[in-house]
Design a protein around this motif. Sequence first.
Motif, PDB file in Angstrom:
ATOM      1  N   PHE A  25      35.636  44.392  46.263  1.00 54.37           N
ATOM      2  CA  PHE A  25      36.383  44.557  44.756  1.00 54.37           C
ATOM      3  C   PHE A  25      36.982  45.839  44.798  1.00 54.37           C
ATOM      4  O   PHE A  25      38.121  46.179  44.104  1.00 54.37           O
ATOM      5  N   ILE A  26      36.260  46.836  45.429  1.00 56.80           N
ATOM      6  CA  ILE A  26      36.985  48.434  45.291  1.00 56.80           C
ATOM      7  C   ILE A  26      38.397  48.166  45.762  1.00 56.80           C
ATOM      8  O   ILE A  26      39.280  48.638  45.337  1.00 56.80           O
ATOM      9  N   PRO A  39      34.480  35.428  39.114  1.00 52.93           N
ATOM     10  CA  PRO A  39      35.840  35.052  39.718  1.00 52.93           C
ATOM     11  C   PRO A  39      36.462  36.578  39.819  1.00 52.93           C
ATOM     12  O   PRO A  39      36.909  37.046  39.050  1.00 52.93           O
ATOM     13  N   LEU A  40      36.354  36.909  41.146  1.00 54.63           N
ATOM     14  CA  LEU A  40      36.312  38.383  41.411  1.00 54.63           C
ATOM     15  C   LEU A  40      37.964  38.897  41.190  1.00 54.63           C
ATOM     16  O   LEU A  40      38.061  39.984  40.645  1.00 54.63           O
ATOM     17  N   LYS A  41      38.969  38.034  41.421  1.00 60.32           N
ATOM     18  CA  LYS A  41      40.363  38.681  40.986  1.00 60.32           C
ATOM     19  C   LYS A  41      40.371  38.804  39.477  1.00 60.32           C
ATOM     20  O   LYS A  41      40.880  39.901  39.139  1.00 60.32           O
ATOM     21  N   ILE A  78      31.538  37.278  28.085  1.00 60.31           N
ATOM     22  CA  ILE A  78      31.000  36.852  29.434  1.00 60.31           C
ATOM     23  C   ILE A  78      32.296  36.420  30.099  1.00 60.31           C
ATOM     24  O   ILE A  78      33.348  35.714  29.402  1.00 60.31           O
ATOM     25  N   ASN A  79      32.780  37.008  31.262  1.00 65.64           N
ATOM     26  CA  ASN A  79      33.764  36.809  31.943  1.00 65.64           C
ATOM     27  C   ASN A  79      35.049  37.006  31.169  1.00 65.64           C
ATOM     28  O   ASN A  79      36.182  36.720  31.370  1.00 65.64           O
ATOM     29  N   ASP A  80      34.969  38.235  30.640  1.00 63.68           N
ATOM     30  CA  ASP A  80      35.852  38.998  29.735  1.00 63.68           C
ATOM     31  C   ASP A  80      35.693  40.296  29.239  1.00 63.68           C
ATOM     32  O   ASP A  80      34.358  40.605  29.585  1.00 63.68           O
ATOM     33  N   LYS A 124      29.940  33.000  37.558  1.00 61.99           N
ATOM     34  CA  LYS A 124      30.477  31.472  37.185  1.00 61.99           C
ATOM     35  C   LYS A 124      29.133  30.787  37.053  1.00 61.99           C
ATOM     36  O   LYS A 124      29.257  29.534  36.244  1.00 61.99           O
ATOM     37  N   ASP A 125      27.972  31.233  37.407  1.00 60.89           N
ATOM     38  CA  ASP A 125      26.690  30.614  36.806  1.00 60.89           C
ATOM     39  C   ASP A 125      26.169  30.761  35.182  1.00 60.89           C
ATOM     40  O   ASP A 125      25.904  32.000  34.892  1.00 60.89           O
ATOM     41  N   ASN A 126      26.498  29.887  34.616  1.00 62.78           N
ATOM     42  CA  ASN A 126      26.480  29.755  33.168  1.00 62.78           C
ATOM     43  C   ASN A 126      24.767  30.283  32.763  1.00 62.78           C
ATOM     44  O   ASN A 126      24.844  31.049  31.935  1.00 62.78           O
TER      45      ASN A 126
END
Length: 505
Positions: free
Chosen positions: A284-285, A248-250, A414-416, A395-397
């Motif tokens: 991303f940059i 989740p890029l943003k 993960i994702n944090d 996003k791929d568990n």
Amino acid sequence: MKNVLIAKHPATGATIDQWLETDIQQVPEMYEKASSAFKFWSSRSLETRLSFITKMKQYLLDHMDEIVEEICSATGKVKTEALTADLMPVIDILQHYEKRAPKILKRKRVSTPLLFVGKSSYVDYFPLGTVLIISPWNYPFQLSMTPVISALIAGNSVILKPSEVTPTIGLLIEKIAREINLPKNLLQVAHGGKELGQELVSATPDSIFFTGSVETGRKIGIEASKRFIPYTLELGGKDPMIVFEDAPLKRAVHGAIWGSFTNAGQVCMSVERVYVQSSVHGEFIDRLVEETKKLKMGEDVGSLTFHQQKDIIKDHVLDAIDKGALLLTGQHPDNWGDSMYIEPMILTNITEDMKVVREETFGPVMPVIAFTTEEEAIQKANNTEFGLNASVWTKDNGKANRVTSKLVTGNAVINDVLVSVANPHLPFGGVKSSGTGRYHGDEGLYTFCRQMSVMKDPGIKQKEINWYPYQNKYKKVRTLIQAYFSNNKQKAELLRSFYKQLLKK
Ligand code: NAD
């Protein structure tokens, strides 16, 4: 002779307070007092000990603004960070142990194998004695209070030596102990620096809990090992953040910015290396730069706390620029001047030989590095001496679990970012040069306990089969071992007949 300690605000230089340093000559007396306090405290019930924890929690809740102000003046942090990351975790751990300590510290019954039929087994937890706690300056309140609270709940007395960089926090902790009427000498604060720390380590602690740099941790570990004093070391980090193209890029952009720049990057678990998959690296940059430029100095990002840390940060950034890195945000170190407010810096065009990749920077610096494959990301993330925390973004568990399991780190998210340290149910600590031992969670109380494993026999039988005499026993014991440990279906039958034979005798 005692030196006068003068505490100054790191950014403004204004004097906050002054008082006398603890004289090195006082160290033996401090341990004597701690030892007497231990005798008293360890004989109190856990319920009584926890009543002080309840009082402490209430005191912190009643004096939040005052404590936040004290932390901000000592460190130069912004108020929200002092509240959420230095004070709140202490209140949280107090509440956690207030509820859970009775369960953690009560006798733990374990099963007893059939081989020892008739006996019972359990583990008991006793305090160690006097715990020496040495803490750093970056979260001076939390990193002192959490081990202090844990050690006290477990029944120990404590000598705390807070960092000389943020010395007023030691005074604050003394005040809290006084205000809640904590028994005399149960928590003594030693005010001073490295020499006092050395003296306290080489005196007579029963256990040492240290948070600080790898260099100091190594010295303390060596000193404690010589005398087999149990120790815990919570040391530095160089935490990687791995961002896959399906992340989740943003959210990852905001996470990287907060993870790298919160507390002006002076966090043992700061995101210090960001690895981004090549396909999304450019996007991303761009987003990182755009969002980082929105941060407000003094409101979102506080000042540095320690003047010497500024030199290390400067050295790392200059080294990177010299070796070809591009500075996308913030100021070139030549333009920093005397200010302790350093604008967040994003660096690209990074090579593996740069200090910003290899050594702990402990400042608002984010090197961003592209990778192609999963294996490459894992290899790069693991390629340091540290192993404190890491984060994986996808996003791929399945991928998240696979990659996380290959990272050599004491903690992962993960994702944090960073957040695992804030869950009081989770043990916290590092691997490799990031340290040894754990606190927080159930282990956070066991760290301050002497565990005793006990097996109890009702004492009715005259003797045990393995006792003397050995005559004619070999075959019987052999049959027993075969029966007991084999997977053969006849095992139970064999065992039963063996015990029958024995009971007849
Ligand atoms: P430091 O090692 O310089 O000092 C830490 C404490 O040790 C201070 O109280 C200091 O007076 C004392 N000390 C220094 N030398 C000593 C000696 N020889 N014997 C006994 N005591 C001695 O560390 P610092 O600069 O205050 O803290 C920053 C470091 O702490 C960073 O590396 C950071 O990553 C690490 N840290 C780790 C964690 C964690 O939980 N793993 C948390 C916060 C900070």
